[in-house]
Design an enzyme around this catalytic site. Structure first.
Site, PDB file in Angstrom:
ATOM      1  N   CYS A   2       0.830  -1.193   0.000  1.00  0.00           N
ATOM      2  CA  CYS A   2       0.000   0.000   0.000  1.00  0.00           C
ATOM      3  C   CYS A   2       0.875   1.259   0.000  1.00  0.00           C
ATOM      4  CB  CYS A   2      -0.954   0.097   1.179  1.00  0.00           C
ATOM      5  SG  CYS A   2      -2.111  -1.258   1.256  1.00  0.00           S
ATOM      6  N   ARG A  33       4.310  -0.381  -4.562  1.00  0.00           N
ATOM      7  CA  ARG A  33       4.015  -0.831  -3.192  1.00  0.00           C
ATOM      8  C   ARG A  33       2.748  -1.665  -3.120  1.00  0.00           C
ATOM      9  NH1 ARG A  33       6.828   2.199   0.549  1.00  0.00           N
ATOM     10  NH2 ARG A  33       5.360   1.600   2.156  1.00  0.00           N
ATOM     11  N   TRP A  87      -2.527  -2.990  -1.726  1.00  0.00           N
ATOM     12  CA  TRP A  87      -2.099  -4.383  -1.808  1.00  0.00           C
ATOM     13  C   TRP A  87      -2.952  -5.083  -0.756  1.00  0.00           C
ATOM     14  CZ3 TRP A  87       0.478  -8.003   1.395  1.00  0.00           C
ATOM     15  CH2 TRP A  87       1.080  -9.075   0.732  1.00  0.00           C
ATOM     16  N   ASN A 114      -1.915   2.613   5.385  1.00  0.00           N
ATOM     17  CA  ASN A 114      -0.928   1.598   5.015  1.00  0.00           C
ATOM     18  C   ASN A 114      -0.552   0.884   6.312  1.00  0.00           C
ATOM     19  OD1 ASN A 114       1.278   0.147   4.038  1.00  0.00           O
ATOM     20  ND2 ASN A 114       2.684   1.873   4.232  1.00  0.00           N
ATOM     21  N   GLY A 115      -0.819  -0.424   6.372  1.00  0.00           N
ATOM     22  CA  GLY A 115      -0.499  -1.168   7.590  1.00  0.00           C
ATOM     23  C   GLY A 115      -1.645  -2.114   7.930  1.00  0.00           C
ATOM     24  N   GLU A 554      18.583 -17.204  -4.487  1.00  0.00           N
ATOM     25  CA  GLU A 554      18.201 -15.898  -5.018  1.00  0.00           C
ATOM     26  C   GLU A 554      17.777 -16.023  -6.486  1.00  0.00           C
ATOM     27  OE1 GLU A 554      17.295 -13.189  -3.974  1.00  0.00           O
ATOM     28  OE2 GLU A 554      17.588 -11.777  -5.604  1.00  0.00           O
ATOM     29  N   LYS A 558      14.054 -15.124  -7.951  1.00  0.00           N
ATOM     30  CA  LYS A 558      13.815 -14.198  -9.079  1.00  0.00           C
ATOM     31  C   LYS A 558      12.901 -14.875 -10.094  1.00  0.00           C
ATOM     32  CE  LYS A 558      14.740 -11.354  -7.652  1.00  0.00           C
ATOM     33  NZ  LYS A 558      15.150 -10.998  -6.425  1.00  0.00           N
ATOM     34  N   GLU A 561       9.248 -15.459  -8.765  1.00  0.00           N
ATOM     35  CA  GLU A 561       8.413 -14.294  -8.462  1.00  0.00           C
ATOM     36  C   GLU A 561       7.993 -13.518  -9.700  1.00  0.00           C
ATOM     37  OE1 GLU A 561       9.992 -11.216  -5.835  1.00  0.00           O
ATOM     38  OE2 GLU A 561      12.004 -11.484  -6.644  1.00  0.00           O
ATOM     39  N   HIS A 577      20.061 -36.281  -0.630  1.00  0.00           N
ATOM     40  CA  HIS A 577      19.144 -36.469   0.502  1.00  0.00           C
ATOM     41  C   HIS A 577      17.703 -36.190   0.104  1.00  0.00           C
ATOM     42  CE1 HIS A 577      22.560 -37.100   3.048  1.00  0.00           C
ATOM     43  NE2 HIS A 577      23.090 -35.947   2.675  1.00  0.00           N
ATOM     44  N   LYS A 675       6.487  -4.453  -3.273  1.00  0.00           N
ATOM     45  CA  LYS A 675       7.899  -4.157  -3.028  1.00  0.00           C
ATOM     46  C   LYS A 675       8.207  -4.054  -1.539  1.00  0.00           C
ATOM     47  CE  LYS A 675      11.977  -2.852  -4.378  1.00  0.00           C
ATOM     48  NZ  LYS A 675      12.719  -3.985  -4.914  1.00  0.00           N
TER      49      LYS A 675
HETATM   50  C1  G6P Z   1       9.505  -8.105  -0.553  1.00  0.00           C
HETATM   51  C2  G6P Z   1      10.144  -7.711  -1.870  1.00  0.00           C
HETATM   52  C3  G6P Z   1      11.518  -8.359  -1.988  1.00  0.00           C
HETATM   53  C4  G6P Z   1      12.371  -8.020  -0.790  1.00  0.00           C
HETATM   54  C5  G6P Z   1      11.672  -8.374   0.532  1.00  0.00           C
HETATM   55  C6  G6P Z   1      12.417  -7.795   1.722  1.00  0.00           C
HETATM   56  O1  G6P Z   1       9.191  -9.451  -0.562  1.00  0.00           O
HETATM   57  O2  G6P Z   1       9.337  -8.105  -2.955  1.00  0.00           O
HETATM   58  O3  G6P Z   1      12.152  -7.881  -3.171  1.00  0.00           O
HETATM   59  O4  G6P Z   1      13.563  -8.728  -0.861  1.00  0.00           O
HETATM   60  O5  G6P Z   1      10.363  -7.806   0.548  1.00  0.00           O
HETATM   61  O6  G6P Z   1      12.363  -6.400   1.636  1.00  0.00           O
HETATM   62  P1  G6P Z   1      13.429  -5.428   2.261  1.00  0.00           P
HETATM   63  O7  G6P Z   1      12.955  -4.040   1.894  1.00  0.00           O
HETATM   64  O8  G6P Z   1      13.391  -5.653   3.743  1.00  0.00           O
HETATM   65  O9  G6P Z   1      14.759  -5.743   1.680  1.00  0.00           O
END
Ligand code: G6P
Length: 680
Positions: A2, A33, A87, A114-115, A554, A558, A561, A577, A675
């Site tokens: 949000c 956001r 969101w 937001n929250g 990582e 990527k 997502e 395993h 984000k």
């Molecule tokens: C969300 C974002 C990720 C990010 C994660 C942690 O899931 O989509 O890209 O890595 O939050 O966010 P931060 O701002 O704490 O790095």
């Protein structure tokens, strides 16, 4: 999670079209956001409030706005508007669940939030008993209705600040709010606890001082039940910032936002609200109060008006198709920005100013505990072993949510490092507060100056990667990784025995921008690989070992997502395993097999996979003859083992980008994600 935006113009005439455009443009900047629905509130024609809301992205709201039978040329000399991009947490994305939420069908009080309000059910129940009828599934609606209820139960005598103060005292959870009301025309009240909120100020004349006083209006005035109506005299010290020399009111504009990226195109002068601040904007003045004034309240008596350092170009896509693509391509520069002024490549030294005065404490730590979420967690995993190697201090990496669930013992001689691009991730913030309470030294590693984590930790490092807008984190990952490596080196700087190793790593850091450029140069080949081989896959395993474990996790994150292809990062040591059962000629596998001390072990993983008819694509160092003729390879330059992950992640970022494009995914706005995750 949000985005909220507010715009107030005072003695500065704007047409309704200009007001709406400012709000909608603010939302577009905050769209990363949350982007499942959006809405805004502005003044109507008859001292009423108009709310326009729409499901989908801001573009849909813009279209709906254009279709309204409104007089867009109507001028407003002074006006306060607010907007929200959502969101969803409580209730499906729908028009009714979008914000602003309202107190009643006359829109007497409207709120954007937001929250998460964790006690909303109790409040809702109380209000339902009083006859309030709810229309949405949101937690926010109870705040709008509670505001009306408090206002009425105090015979409409509270001013806007007192009213909001009384309301938020009843709330549990996290929030940043903007309130608007037909009872207080041309006024706005904003407050925050746990969610970010900043205010941009735009004036023609210079402000008298570059801070805003926190006004002391003691005690609590009122309660929801209204028993305590004794109102202490207001000890008002009008903020010196807005006193005009000639006593005449000045034209002024205020921009309230969850993030600086929505403000920078209007002004660079901003102030960050602290938790429990109440900002009241009326008659061109901004007043800051505290929800509670208590002896323990040790916040500063002023909020400084700071100058934003980001440039508008940094939050624009430029010639790129997507923010993510731009951010991947920015890495040769962003990694330099992370190191600028900190790494001396000639005498092989690192100086992180933000840790000055704390390095000796960190060196004496019993443990170093990294806490983070998502990609930030992977940067901790990637660098944990260089911390251990250089400093001989046990170092662990924790996912913030799991850390909170476990409530592990934390001691005064622990050093806890909170890594977060946004500095606002709810789980990471809660974990930070948990460790602060237990007396550990808390270090913040963030990309956002002024964020909760950078403000509340004892010391820290800003990664200086520049704003990252794409939801899938790319340049923040490489910069976090480097910031942590720099920290590990700085801590070990007094040790003679590790000097050679430190020099070798610093030389590797020097070559990094050109190494990254070399990988970016094979982008067309990676795109071809995505088209010819990977886009058809349903599932993709990424295998590696040692330093590359983090790369695998990582890379898989990527891919899943933004392309929605199932992908898993697998530690090659764990292959036998369980995961080996998945391998056959149909399973897509990428093996990360660059040359370090684990190479022979990864070779054995390759054999195990090949023996089960698997045919992995191998990420290897340039010219690795063992592999070149037998496998489809992605060649990357060789660097220091502990930095190789910075190079190896680039092809995986690019592959995920191309896969997303091929799958038709809205790259910068993948479904169900946001984000900045400011809720638990
Ligand atoms: C969300 C974002 C990720 C990010 C994660 C942690 O899931 O989509 O890209 O890595 O939050 O966010 P931060 O701002 O704490 O790095």
């Amino acid at each position: 999670m949000c985005g909220i935006f507010g715009y107030c113009n005072f003695l500065c005439e704007k047409s309704r079209r200009e007001v709406c455009d400012t709000l909608l443009n603010g939302l577009s900047r905050l769209e990363y956001r949350g982007y499942d629905s959006a809405g805004f509130a502005v003044d109507g024609d008859i001292e009423d409030t108009l709310i326009i809301k729409q499901v989908g992205k801001v573009a849909a709201l813009r279209k709906l706005t254009d279709d309204q039978p409104l007089d867009f040329s109507k001028p407003f000399i002074s006006h306060c508007g607010m907007a929200h991009t959502r969101w969803a947490t409580h209730g499906q994305p729908s028009q009714i669940n979008s914000h602003p939420q309202r107190s009643d069908d006359k829109n007497e009080f409207v709120v954007v939030h937001n929250g998460i309000i964790t006690n909303y059910k109790e409040i809702k129940l109380l209000l339902e008993k009083k006859g309030y009828v709810f229309e949405s599934d949101t937690d926010t609606e109870c705040v709008a209705k509670l505001t009306k209820y408090v206002f009425e139960s105090h015979n409409k005598e509270l001013n806007f600040t007192e009213l909001v103060k009384t309301v938020v005292k009843e709330l549990e959870g996290s929030y940043a709010f903007i309130f608007k009301s037909t009872h207080f025309p041309n006024e706005i009240v904003a407050t925050r606890r746990g969610s970010p909120l900043l205010i941009g100020v735009k004036t023609q004349k210079k402000l008298k001082v570059d801070f805003v006083d926190v006004e002391s209006s003691d005690n609590s005035f009122a309660t929801v039940e209204g028993q305590d109506m004794s109102r202490p005299a207001l000890n008002r010290s009008q903020s010196r910032a807005f006193l005009s020399e000639d006593g005449l009111p000045q034209p002024i504009e205020y921009f309230l936002a969850s993030d600086a990226s929505a403000i920078v195109e209007h002004t660079k002068r901003v102030l960050y609200l602290e938790d429990d601040d109440i900002a009241h904007i009326a008659d061109g003045e901004l007043h800051i109060h505290r929800v509670r004034r208590s002896k323990e309240d040790n916040t500063a008596p002023t909020r400084s008006i700071q100058t934003l350092e980001i440039e508008l170009a940094e939050i624009m896509k430029g010639s790129f198709d997507h923010f993510m693509q731009k951010e991947i391509y920015e890495q040769p520069e962003s990694v330099v920005n992370t190191m600028r002024g900190r790494v001396n490549f000639e005498n092989h030294e690192v100086t992180l100013g933000g840790l000055r005065g704390f390095t000796h404490i960190i060196r004496r730590a019993r443990r170093i505990i990294f806490v983070a979420c998502g990609t930030s967690y992977h940067s901790c995993l990637a660098t944990r072993s260089i911390f251990e190697e250089l400093n001989q201090i046990g170092t662990q990496a924790e996912l913030a949510s799991d850390f909170l669930d476990r409530e592990p013992p934390i001691f005064r001689d622990d050093v806890c490092v909170f890594v977060s691009q946004s500095g606002e991730t709810a789980d990471t913030i809660l974990a930070m507060r948990y460790c602060l309470e237990r007396g550990a030294l808390c270090v913040g590693v963030t990309n956002t100056v002024g964020s909760s984590i950078s403000r509340e930790t004892h010391c820290g490092v800003h990664i200086n990667a520049g704003p990252e807008i794409g939801v899938a984190s790319t340049k923040a990952y490489t910069s976090q990784y480097i910031a942590l490596v720099m920290m590990a080196i700085q801590l070990a700087q007094d040790s003679k025995s590790s000097q050679k190793r430190r020099e070798e790593i610093i030389d590797g850091l020097y070559r990094l921008p050109s190494d990254i450029k070399e990988v970016l140069a094979i982008d067309a080949k990676l795109q071809q690989l995505a088209v010819e081989q990977l886009a058809q896959e349903k599932s993709l395993l990424i295998l590696g070992r040692g330093y590359q474990n983090a790369t695998c996790l990582e890379g898989a994150l990527k891919i899943k997502e933004i392309s929605y292809i199932h992908s898993e990062g697998i530690f090659a040591g764990e292959l036998k395993h369980g995961p080996l059962a998945l391998i056959d000629e149909t399973m897509a596998v990428i093996l990360v097999m660059t040359q370090d001390k684990y190479y022979p072990k990864v070779q054995s993983a390759l054999q195990q996979v090949s023996a089960r008819s698997g045919n992995p694509i191998v990420i290897c160092n340039t010219g690795d003859e063992n592999l070149k003729n037998h496998h489809r390879t992605i060649e990357v330059p060789k660097t220091s083992d502990c930095l190789q992950g910075l190079v190896n992640i680039i092809p995986l970022q690019l592959l995920s980008y191309h896969l997303a494009i091929l799958k038709g995914v809205d790259v910068d706005f993948p479904r169900n994600l946001a984000k900045s995750v400011t809720v638990e």
